[in-house]
Scaffold this motif. Structure first.
Motif: not given
Length: 190
Positions: A97-98, A107-110, A151-158, A169-175
């Protein structure tokens, strides 16, 4: 150790057997330990069979016979329990995970698991539980996280905890599959 009534040496041998497996390919650690510690490997392997860790159908080599650790067949229930209690899956996910993302130039820590969990182990356990300790699901999650990063997906910004709790990951799969997105213009809807 408690569940299978293992000694410390048996658990250590199990770890060395995993390192010697076809996936890891490091039999030298097991060989070095057996030679230097004067351990009776055959006795330990027999004990592991008796405890249901190694399948009884696996042929225990006779004294003096060549031993190939890649041939050992572990009980699937033991492997599942081992993965569950070792936190291996959670650690791999945490490492994949990033660590940081940039949101609106800041910058936001994840990876702050302390926001929802008391310890790393508690977080690792929660991740394992959320995927049912299933190695195939785990691999799929890791692949989706990598795809999102590439792919610089914004769903991984949390935060990592929110990602796991919401099974993002289910939403990323849909995307990734081309669905699951809704586009609207906020100015037009007002």
């Amino acid at each position: 150790m408690i569940k299978y009534e293992l000694t410390a040496e048996e658990l250590f041998i199990i770890d060395l057997l995993f390192l010697a497996s076809a996936e890891e390919r490091h039999p030298e650690y097991l060989c070095e330990y057996v030679v230097n510690s004067k351990v009776h490997l055959r006795e330990i392997l027999h004990s592991l069979q008796e405890k249901g860790i190694i399948l009884k159908s696996w042929k225990l080599p006779n004294t003096g016979e060549k031993f190939d650790p890649e041939t050992i067949v572990f009980n699937k229930n033991f492997i599942n329990n081992y993965k569950k209690y070792s936190a291996e899956l959670g650690i791999e996910f945490f490492n994949a995970y990033p660590s940081v993302c940039i949101i609106n130039g800041v910058e936001a820590p994840l990876k702050n698991f302390a926001k929802k969990f008391n310890s790393e182990e508690e977080f690792y356990f929660a991740y394992g539980k959320s995927i049912g300790w299933n190695p195939e699901t785990h691999k799929k999650v890791l692949d989706l996280v990598q795809w999102a990063k590439d792919n610089n997906c914004r769903l991984i910004n949390m935060n990592i905890c929110d990602f796991v709790i919401s099974k993002m990951w289910q939403s990323i799969q849909e995307l990734k599959d081309g669905g699951g997105t809704i586009t609207f213009d906020t100015m037009q809807t007002i």
